[in-house]
Design a protein around this motif. Structure first.
Motif, PDB file in Angstrom:
ATOM      1  N   TRP A 264       0.745  -1.329  -0.064  1.00 24.15           N
ATOM      2  CA  TRP A 264      -0.192   0.146   0.245  1.00 24.15           C
ATOM      3  C   TRP A 264       0.968   1.411   0.063  1.00 24.15           C
ATOM      4  O   TRP A 264       0.499   2.124  -0.784  1.00 24.15           O
ATOM      5  CB  TRP A 264      -0.987  -0.039   1.338  1.00 24.15           C
ATOM      6  N   ILE A 265       1.999   1.132   0.931  1.00 34.05           N
ATOM      7  CA  ILE A 265       2.746   2.423   0.902  1.00 34.05           C
ATOM      8  C   ILE A 265       3.451   2.599  -0.406  1.00 34.05           C
ATOM      9  O   ILE A 265       3.369   3.625  -0.920  1.00 34.05           O
ATOM     10  CB  ILE A 265       3.751   2.103   1.998  1.00 34.05           C
ATOM     11  N   SER A 266       3.927   1.481  -1.225  1.00 34.22           N
ATOM     12  CA  SER A 266       4.931   1.716  -2.106  1.00 34.22           C
ATOM     13  C   SER A 266       3.911   2.349  -3.405  1.00 34.22           C
ATOM     14  O   SER A 266       4.228   2.997  -4.195  1.00 34.22           O
ATOM     15  CB  SER A 266       5.473   0.628  -2.823  1.00 34.22           C
ATOM     16  N   HIS A 267       2.393   1.804  -3.326  1.00 34.05           N
ATOM     17  CA  HIS A 267       1.384   2.135  -4.256  1.00 34.05           C
ATOM     18  C   HIS A 267       1.448   3.599  -4.137  1.00 34.05           C
ATOM     19  O   HIS A 267       1.402   4.528  -4.950  1.00 34.05           O
ATOM     20  CB  HIS A 267       0.262   1.392  -4.049  1.00 34.05           C
ATOM     21  N   SER A 268       1.005   4.270  -3.062  1.00 32.18           N
ATOM     22  CA  SER A 268       0.640   5.391  -2.702  1.00 32.18           C
ATOM     23  C   SER A 268       1.739   6.595  -2.808  1.00 32.18           C
ATOM     24  O   SER A 268       1.683   7.574  -3.614  1.00 32.18           O
ATOM     25  CB  SER A 268      -0.096   5.810  -1.549  1.00 32.18           C
ATOM     26  N   ALA A 269       2.986   6.055  -2.439  1.00 29.14           N
ATOM     27  CA  ALA A 269       4.130   6.980  -2.406  1.00 29.14           C
ATOM     28  C   ALA A 269       4.683   6.782  -3.829  1.00 29.14           C
ATOM     29  O   ALA A 269       5.157   7.873  -4.367  1.00 29.14           O
ATOM     30  CB  ALA A 269       5.281   6.467  -1.376  1.00 29.14           C
ATOM     31  N   GLY A 270       4.724   5.507  -4.499  1.00 28.83           N
ATOM     32  CA  GLY A 270       5.083   5.554  -5.824  1.00 28.83           C
ATOM     33  C   GLY A 270       4.658   6.337  -6.809  1.00 28.83           C
ATOM     34  O   GLY A 270       5.019   7.031  -7.530  1.00 28.83           O
ATOM     35  N   THR A 271       3.175   6.373  -6.778  1.00 24.81           N
ATOM     36  CA  THR A 271       2.377   7.292  -7.787  1.00 24.81           C
ATOM     37  C   THR A 271       2.841   8.779  -7.625  1.00 24.81           C
ATOM     38  O   THR A 271       2.730   9.439  -8.392  1.00 24.81           O
ATOM     39  CB  THR A 271       0.891   6.812  -7.894  1.00 24.81           C
ATOM     40  N   MET A 272       2.973   9.139  -6.174  1.00 31.94           N
ATOM     41  CA  MET A 272       3.187  10.587  -5.917  1.00 31.94           C
ATOM     42  C   MET A 272       4.490  10.729  -6.547  1.00 31.94           C
ATOM     43  O   MET A 272       4.771  11.891  -7.321  1.00 31.94           O
ATOM     44  CB  MET A 272       3.138  10.621  -4.477  1.00 31.94           C
ATOM     45  N   ILE A 273       5.461   9.840  -6.099  1.00 33.79           N
ATOM     46  CA  ILE A 273       6.893  10.103  -6.580  1.00 33.79           C
ATOM     47  C   ILE A 273       7.112  10.148  -8.307  1.00 33.79           C
ATOM     48  O   ILE A 273       7.771  11.061  -8.703  1.00 33.79           O
ATOM     49  CB  ILE A 273       7.911   9.213  -6.010  1.00 33.79           C
ATOM     50  N   GLU A 274       6.364   9.290  -8.499  1.00 31.52           N
ATOM     51  CA  GLU A 274       6.586   9.113 -10.325  1.00 31.52           C
ATOM     52  C   GLU A 274       5.907  10.526 -10.718  1.00 31.52           C
ATOM     53  O   GLU A 274       6.255  11.033 -11.685  1.00 31.52           O
ATOM     54  CB  GLU A 274       5.574   8.105 -10.544  1.00 31.52           C
ATOM     55  N   ALA A 275       4.689  11.147 -10.164  1.00 30.13           N
ATOM     56  CA  ALA A 275       4.433  12.156 -10.553  1.00 30.13           C
ATOM     57  C   ALA A 275       5.099  13.419 -10.491  1.00 30.13           C
ATOM     58  O   ALA A 275       5.191  14.319 -11.613  1.00 30.13           O
ATOM     59  CB  ALA A 275       2.885  12.649  -9.834  1.00 30.13           C
ATOM     60  N   ARG A 276       5.856  13.535  -9.638  1.00 26.45           N
ATOM     61  CA  ARG A 276       7.096  14.643  -9.386  1.00 26.45           C
ATOM     62  C   ARG A 276       8.156  14.311 -10.134  1.00 26.45           C
ATOM     63  O   ARG A 276       8.538  15.254 -10.890  1.00 26.45           O
ATOM     64  CB  ARG A 276       7.372  14.654  -7.782  1.00 26.45           C
ATOM     65  N   LEU A 277       8.662  13.132 -10.101  1.00 31.02           N
ATOM     66  CA  LEU A 277      10.111  12.990 -10.446  1.00 31.02           C
ATOM     67  C   LEU A 277       9.907  12.579 -12.112  1.00 31.02           C
ATOM     68  O   LEU A 277      10.889  13.016 -12.928  1.00 31.02           O
ATOM     69  CB  LEU A 277      10.928  11.969  -9.950  1.00 31.02           C
ATOM     70  N   PHE A 278       8.919  11.937 -12.542  1.00 34.01           N
ATOM     71  CA  PHE A 278       8.997  11.318 -14.057  1.00 34.01           C
ATOM     72  C   PHE A 278       7.743  11.948 -14.436  1.00 34.01           C
ATOM     73  O   PHE A 278       7.706  11.044 -15.590  1.00 34.01           O
ATOM     74  CB  PHE A 278       9.195   9.900 -13.908  1.00 34.01           C
ATOM     75  N   ALA A 279       7.336  13.009 -14.237  1.00 35.65           N
ATOM     76  CA  ALA A 279       6.197  13.572 -15.059  1.00 35.65           C
ATOM     77  C   ALA A 279       5.246  12.574 -15.126  1.00 35.65           C
ATOM     78  O   ALA A 279       4.333  12.524 -16.337  1.00 35.65           O
ATOM     79  CB  ALA A 279       6.731  14.246 -16.475  1.00 35.65           C
ATOM     80  N   GLY A 280       5.103  11.654 -14.211  1.00 30.14           N
ATOM     81  CA  GLY A 280       3.624  10.677 -14.247  1.00 30.14           C
ATOM     82  C   GLY A 280       3.991   9.481 -15.180  1.00 30.14           C
ATOM     83  O   GLY A 280       3.216   8.847 -15.048  1.00 30.14           O
ATOM     84  N   ASP A 281       4.952   9.548 -15.817  1.00 31.85           N
ATOM     85  CA  ASP A 281       5.136   8.274 -16.813  1.00 31.85           C
ATOM     86  C   ASP A 281       6.511   7.733 -16.563  1.00 31.85           C
ATOM     87  O   ASP A 281       7.404   8.325 -17.416  1.00 31.85           O
ATOM     88  CB  ASP A 281       4.745   8.558 -18.443  1.00 31.85           C
ATOM     89  N   PHE A 282       6.627   6.763 -15.832  1.00 32.70           N
ATOM     90  CA  PHE A 282       8.189   6.294 -15.584  1.00 32.70           C
ATOM     91  C   PHE A 282       8.550   5.531 -16.971  1.00 32.70           C
ATOM     92  O   PHE A 282       9.639   5.503 -17.158  1.00 32.70           O
ATOM     93  CB  PHE A 282       8.008   5.371 -14.422  1.00 32.70           C
ATOM     94  N   LYS A 283       7.723   4.924 -17.483  1.00 32.35           N
ATOM     95  CA  LYS A 283       8.014   4.087 -18.952  1.00 32.35           C
ATOM     96  C   LYS A 283       8.670   5.218 -19.974  1.00 32.35           C
ATOM     97  O   LYS A 283       9.614   4.619 -20.606  1.00 32.35           O
ATOM     98  CB  LYS A 283       6.758   3.382 -19.403  1.00 32.35           C
TER      99      LYS A 283
END
Lengths: 742, 532
Positions: A558-577
């Motif tokens: 759960w933590i990695s899901h919620s933190a992950g989507t947040m970090i992905e939005a900040r660092l990778f403009a929402g698209d890690f791929k």
């Protein structure tokens, strides 16, 4: 009565013994039988080709048949035909050697007593006839089985006039022509060094009026040596000329009125004259033969120097002749070329595999050759009119151990490569049956599955056999066994349609969880340290640790899901791929080796788990009891005493899991893209041997090369798993012997 | 901390984590299948969305998603009405929605084709069929559909007769073909008799065909006028309607009733719409029949082989090698069995049967193509090792004393086997059989090669002589999952069906697996007392 009973039961006993033994042995025979049967289908791949001389006779002495301009043979081998200078096709029965009728071609105009100067063979049985007034007509010869019956006794031949004729031109020695609808091209040879090309083009203007125009151009300026051989490709775009200084000229004739010399290549080092030229089926590979007896396949590839067009390069050197090559023809169906030299030796070679299939002796000189449409009959006529006909059984010329397992330079490729491409939309493709991409795919899938499954299964088995409380153990073991029974199609479906899209969306959170989960575990261990083993809490936890960890894992996810989507939005403009692709040019395919690792790993975990757990549990209790009594902790006992003792069993568990992963079909079929590529990236798809069989076998005609190659890959799979499993079984039996008597 | 690591408690924790992960994964798998499989039949609310641009949508909300970057929400709506919109699902962004409502009178129709219809009922029209008229339009529709369905049942009965007739005609045709093939002149009398029979049957067939066409045409004259959310009108023949639901006004018991009705349909009806809707009956039937047929082959051979290995074969290198071979057989990839089945059973034996017994039908294969017989034989080969290993184990677990006691009392080996060992080993043999059946039920790869099809025209067992049709192709639950999930043109719409099939297959496999484990444990308990 008693006596009877004894007799009866004895008899029953004997009968039963016989039946049971027979039944038992039958099952054992079945095992061997499977391998024998699969191998029996695969082995003909490697049979040598052979040819049988079916007829040999002398041509009837008639003026029309002397030195025929062209000839051919039908695919049943019952008739040959010769095109005489009078413009007639004369048929000859091969069984008797006697004439069997003739057909007249359409001469440009009825009267005038014209004769044919030369003939060019184009396509399967098309002929372009150059008449003495310079006109070209074309004709196609058709053979049909009589009465439409497949096994009919007779054949019907038919002549179909060509699409168009070219008007008369003066002074032509030889010519080649191609028609496409109304437009077309003819290339005329005027002298040794003089060639001329004429185009007929039809253009439609806006009103729909057709305008027919003719343009011509001389090729003479570019030709500085005597041309000894010439060939025009099927579309009429490229003209190849070989000269007596060992050079090949390639012209681009696709632009009407503007022929272009693309290149002049030296085909041999000693300026030995080119004596014969022909295009192999596929129309790109030109086979060049010279006076020294060399025959080599060339085709254009993108040169390393990055020229604006591709350049001819020597790709397939064929085994040489002893003397000057006089003629070469190509099979219209596959990559087989037949060539003959001045001594009358006929060689049959396969271009791609560079293999000499057959060598035949014609016994004559100045031999001319013809192949039937299916490439199964070969006809040779020498200068004194001796005809020889062979029925060839070439079996599977495109498959050799070389084409299966090493890099092959296929037509259209820029370098030799491992390729699996069994069919294509294109008509004149050549099947590319390289097994290496499939073997690679199999090993790649297995590798990812094993690195996922082995640690989990072994550690889990160690825990279940050594640390868990007994009451939980009797529940966990059946649960894992039922997990083993989950059909692979279910795992494959969830892997392909549930996990793959999920992971594609949550790739970054997934990677994050690989950091967060260990962190959480570390924190949990840190707190656990404070719990005294002898306390009530300690007793409760002991043997049930994993129950504590389950909520921890869920929390981690759960933590990695919620933190992950947040970090992905900040660092990778929402698209890690996208970021992966931009920054590291790693392309992410939805169904990839990663998914396979998890899905296939999930399938082999219970197998490894069960066998390893059995092995660990079977280590005699007194060994571990002694270790514990000496003051070792439960981990020390498990790691230093139990595990080393059970190592053969554990090892055999891994091997059996490995064998299972190698042969798994449905999961790999459903959760990968089934792309037969060699790529080490975890985010690319793959195709395994087993999945390949499932994909291709419904399309493979019985006894075709593809069919047999698929059986060969089944043999490989069988042998591979057989060896692995046997080794594992031997290990396990040894292990059992060691501890079986406690 | 260092000493703490040395005691190894953290390592134990890591091991525990591995087990926990395995369990979490298994439970996740079960959870995903249960959630998606069980929930699909439950009638869901039809929500009407008024969009800001004035358009309206009616459908079930399937998923919501939030973009992390912008915070904008998206809703996936199952809008149905494939024939009107060309798609089943639509994503709309939350910001475009003006308002939502749950209209009481919204209606959901399950149809023979084009998927579901979601919309509103306008009126029911048509003549010739009697039904009660109540005040409520929806009730009227239900009654009318019921009346039309009665009519359609008659049509179906006639159709059934047609199938049987067709089979008979086909049989005559083959008989004629056979006689012609053998000797056309000697059998001319028989041929003409058969021809006459065939013609009679054909005319009967045509008559019935016309009649059924007429009846169906009558029933089809009845139609309902419906409108979708935006008001587009659509006429739907009542004969095409399978089920009517007004999910927004249904009470809980009604919903439960609807749920069970759908489940019944799933288990007992034929599939519709290229397998993505309707029932699974042919697949369930095919799976069960194939598994039973397989057991007929694998059980006797497996048990006999195990008895030979354990009781008759002399200890030695050969026996050991045979043991290894059997264990190995269990590890050979299933696709290899499939390809063996294709080469040996289908093309080899099947081809020979065709050449010997049905030469007149060639080149159309009869047994020389995949079928249920070849599939079961292939799978029997695949599961024989499971039976052998289980039987061997159970024989091995019988104490020596029992054998020796029996032999000492003068019984022959065979008597000992029949009277003592086999009865005692029965639970073990049962375990092996159940495990092998579970394996066969879930195995797909070899079946894809030797006889499974996505849609079989007829069951391998029916009322026409000789009842069991071993040469027929059949449907299979596992292949159904693969085919519908991966090869159907509309994967998104087909997914629920795949989940339900998966659930069913998993339930079968898990139930039989648990049973096998239970039997085994009971047997273990029974004999452990004699071990000292």
């Amino acid at each position: 009565m008693n006596d009877n009973l004894f007799k009866k039961s004895r008899r029953n006993d004997r009968i039963a013994e016989f039946l049971i033994k027979a039944g038992g042995i039958l099952v054992i025979v079945a095992v061997v039988w499977i391998l024998v049967m699969i191998a029996r289908v695969a082995i003909p791949l490697f049979y040598a080709s052979d040819a049988a001389l079916t007829a040999a006779f002398k041509l009837p002495s008639r003026p029309a048949l002397a030195s025929p301009l062209a000839f051919g043979i039908d695919e049943s081998g019952k008739e040959i035909y010769l095109l005489g200078r009078d413009g007639e096709f004369h048929f000859i029965n091969t069984a008797t050697g006697l004439p069997a009728g003739s057909l007249k071609t359409l001469s440009p105009d009825a009267g005038g007593g014209k004769s044919i100067v030369s003939v060019e063979t184009s396509g399967k049985s098309g002929y372009n006839l150059l008449w003495s007034d310079g006109t070209i007509t074309s004709a196609y010869l058709l053979f049909k089985a009589q009465d439409g019956q497949v096994s009919g006794t007779g054949i019907i031949h038919d002549l179909v006039p060509g699409e168009a004729t070219f008007p008369a031109t003066e002074g032509v020695i030889e010519s080649m022509a191609r028609m496409n609808g109304e437009s077309g091209i003819r290339v005329d040879r005027l002298s040794l060094r003089k060639f001329r090309a004429n185009w007929i083009t039809v253009e439609k203007d806006i009103l729909g009026n057709e305008k027919r125009s003719e343009t011509g151009a001389n090729l003479g300026a570019d030709i500085r040596e005597n041309v000894t051989a010439a060939v025009l490709d099927h579309a009429g775009h490229y003209l190849y000329l070989g000269n007596d200084k060992g050079e090949l000229l390639r012209f681009d004739l696709s632009e009407p009125g503007a022929p272009k010399l693309l290149e002049t290549v030296r085909v041999n080092n000693d300026k030995s004259p080119v004596t014969a030229l022909n295009l192999a089926s596929g129309d790109t590979t030109v086979v060049i033969c010279d006076k020294k007896g060399n025959c080599n396949g060339w085709f254009p590839v993108t040169a390393p120097g990055a020229a604006e067009y591709k350049r001819l390069q020597l790709i397939h050197p064929l085994p040489p002749h002893d003397g000057s090559v006089t003629s070469i023809i190509a099979s219209p169906r596959d990559r087989i070329v037949v060539s003959t030299d001045e001594k009358g030796v006929i060689n049959i070679d396969h271009l791609t595999s560079e293999k000499r299939l057959l060598t035949l002796e014609s016994g004559g000189s100045e031999v001319k050759l013809a192949l039937s449409e299916r490439g199964n009959m070969l006809c040779a006529i020498d200068e004194s009119g001796n005809v020889k006909i062979w029925r060839m059984n070439l079996r599977h010329p495109e498959v050799t151990s070389g084409t299966l397992f090493s890099k092959i330079w296929y037509e259209g490729y820029d370098k030799p490569e491992h390729v699996w491409q069994s069919s294509s939309a294109n008509d004149d493709y050549e099947p590319k049956l390289g097994l290496v991409p499939l073997i690679f795919g199999t090993l790649k899938a297995t590798f990812f599955a094993m690195i996922f499954a082995v640690p989990l299964a072994l550690l889990g088995a160690l825990y279940t056999s050594q640390f868990i409380s007994y009451r939980l153990k009797v529940r966990i073991k059946p649960a894992v066994e039922i997990m083993a029974a989950i059909p692979s199609v279910v795992i494959g479906f969830l892997g392909g349609l549930w996990l793959a899209p999920l992971l594609e969306k949550g790739l970054f959170p997934f990677f994050l969880s690989l950091i967060i989960l260990p962190l959480l575990l570390f924190v949990a261990i840190f707190f656990y340290r404070a719990v005294k083993p002898s306390s009530r809490l300690g007793c409760m936890i002991r043997g049930r640790e994993f129950l504590l960890i389950i909520p921890l894992i869920l929390a981690g996810i759960w933590i990695s899901h919620s933190a992950g989507t947040m970090i992905e939005a900040r660092l990778f403009a929402g698209d890690f791929k996208q970021w992966l692709f931009n920054a590291h040019s790693i392309r992410y395919e939805q169904r990839n080796a990663f998914i396979i690792g998890i899905a296939l790993g999930f399938a082999v975990i219970p197998i490894i788990f069960t066998i390893a757990e059995d092995a660990l549990s079977n280590v005699p209790r007194n060994l571990s009891a002694a270790s514990l009594a000496l003051g070792a902790s439960r981990w020390q006992t498990a790691w230093r005493v139990v595990l080393p003792s059970a190592l053969p069993g554990v090892f055999s568990a891994i091997m059996i899991g490995f064998g299972r992963a190698v042969g798994e079909t449905m999961i790999v079929l459903m959760a990968t893209g089934n792309t037969p590529i060699i790529s080490f990236s975890a985010f690319n798809g793959l195709r395994s041997l087993a999945a390949n069989i499932a994909v291709e076998i419904p399309e493979a005609p019985l006894d075709s090369s593809l069919y047999r190659v698929l059986f060969l890959s089944a043999v490989l799979l069988f042998l591979f798993t057989f060896i692995i499993n046997s080794a594992a079984e031997v290990l396990r039996q040894r292990f059992r012997k060691k501890y079986g008597r406690y | 901390m260092n000493s703490f690591i040395k005691t190894g408690e953290p390592q134990v924790f890591v091991c525990g984590t591995a087990l926990a992960l395995i369990l979490v994964m298994t439970l996740t798998l079960a959870g995903v299948v249960l959630k998606n499989g069980l929930g699909y039949f439950w009638p869901r609310q039809l929500v009407q969305f008024e969009m800001k641009d004035g358009s309206r949508l009616l459908g079930e909300v399937r998923a919501t998603e939030r973009n992390q970057l912008t915070g904008a929400g998206q809703i996936q709506i199952k809008i149905s009405n494939r024939d009107l919109y060309g798609q089943d699902f639509k994503w709309v962004s939350e910001s475009d929605v003006a308002s939502r409502s749950v209209p009481e009178e919204a209606i959901l129709l399950e149809r023979m084709e084009h998927g579901n219809f979601a919309g509103f009922l306008k009126k029911v029209e048509g003549e010739g069929v009697e039904y009660l008229r109540t005040g409520s339009a929806v009730k009227d529709l239900a009654l009318a559909v019921e009346a039309v369905r009665e009519k359609m049942k008659e049509v179906a009965a006639v159709r059934k007769k047609m199938i049987s007739l067709n089979y008979k005609i086909e049989k005559r045709r083959r008989e004629i073909q056979k006689l012609k093939f053998r000797d056309i002149s000697a059998n001319s009398a028989a041929i003409s008799a058969l021809e006459a029979e065939k013609e009679k049957l054909e005319s009967e067939f045509n008559r019935i065909n016309e009649e059924s066409g007429r009846m169906e045409g009558e029933a089809r004259r009845f139609y309902g006028l419906f409108a979708d959310a935006s008001g587009t009108e659509k006429e739907i023949a009542l004969a095409d309607i399978i089920r009517i639901q007004t999910p927004n006004s249904m009470s809980a018991p009604e919903k439960i009733g609807a749920y069970f009705e759908r489940t019944r349909e799933l288990l007992l009806d034929d599939p519709r719409e290229s397998n993505t809707e309707g029932g699974l009956f042919p697949a369930i039937f095919g799976t069960i029949m194939m598994v039973l047929l397989m057991s007929c082959f694998s059980l006797p051979f497996g048990v006999i082989a195990a008895i030979y290995l354990r009781e008759y074969a002399k200890e030695g290198i050969v026996t050991r090698m045979v043991g290894i071979a059997v264990n190995n057989l269990a590890g050979v990839p299933s696709i290899v069995y499939g390809i063996f089945g294709l080469g040996f059973f289908v093309y080899g034996i099947g081809g020979s049967i065709d050449r010997l017994f049905f030469p007149e039908r060639l080149p159309t294969p009869t047994f020389g193509t995949g079928g249920i017989l070849w599939s079961s034989l292939t799978l029997a080969l695949l599961t024989v090792p499971v039976v052998i290993v289980a039987t061997e184990e159970s024989l091995a677990s019988i104490p020596r004393g029992i054998r020796e006691g029996s032999l000492a009392l003068g019984a022959t080996k065979f008597q000992t086997l029949i009277r003592l060992l086999l009865p005692m080993a029965t639970p073990g043999i049962m375990t092996g059989m159940i495990l092998s059946m579970a394996r066969a039920a879930g195995e797909v790869a070899p079946l894809m090669i030797v006889g499974v099809v996505k849609l079989a025209p007829a069951l391998p067992f029916d009322g026409n002589f000789p009842f069991f049709h071993m040469d027929r192709k059949f449907m299979h639950l596992g292949f159904h999952i693969f085919d519908v999930g991966f090869q159907s043109p509309n994967v998104e719409a087909a997914k629920p069906m795949v989940y339900i099939t998966t659930l069913l297959l998993l339930a079968i496999v898990a139930a039989s697996g648990s049973m096998a484990i239970y039997l085994r444990n009971r047997m273990r308990k029974k004999y452990t007392t004699s071990h000292f």
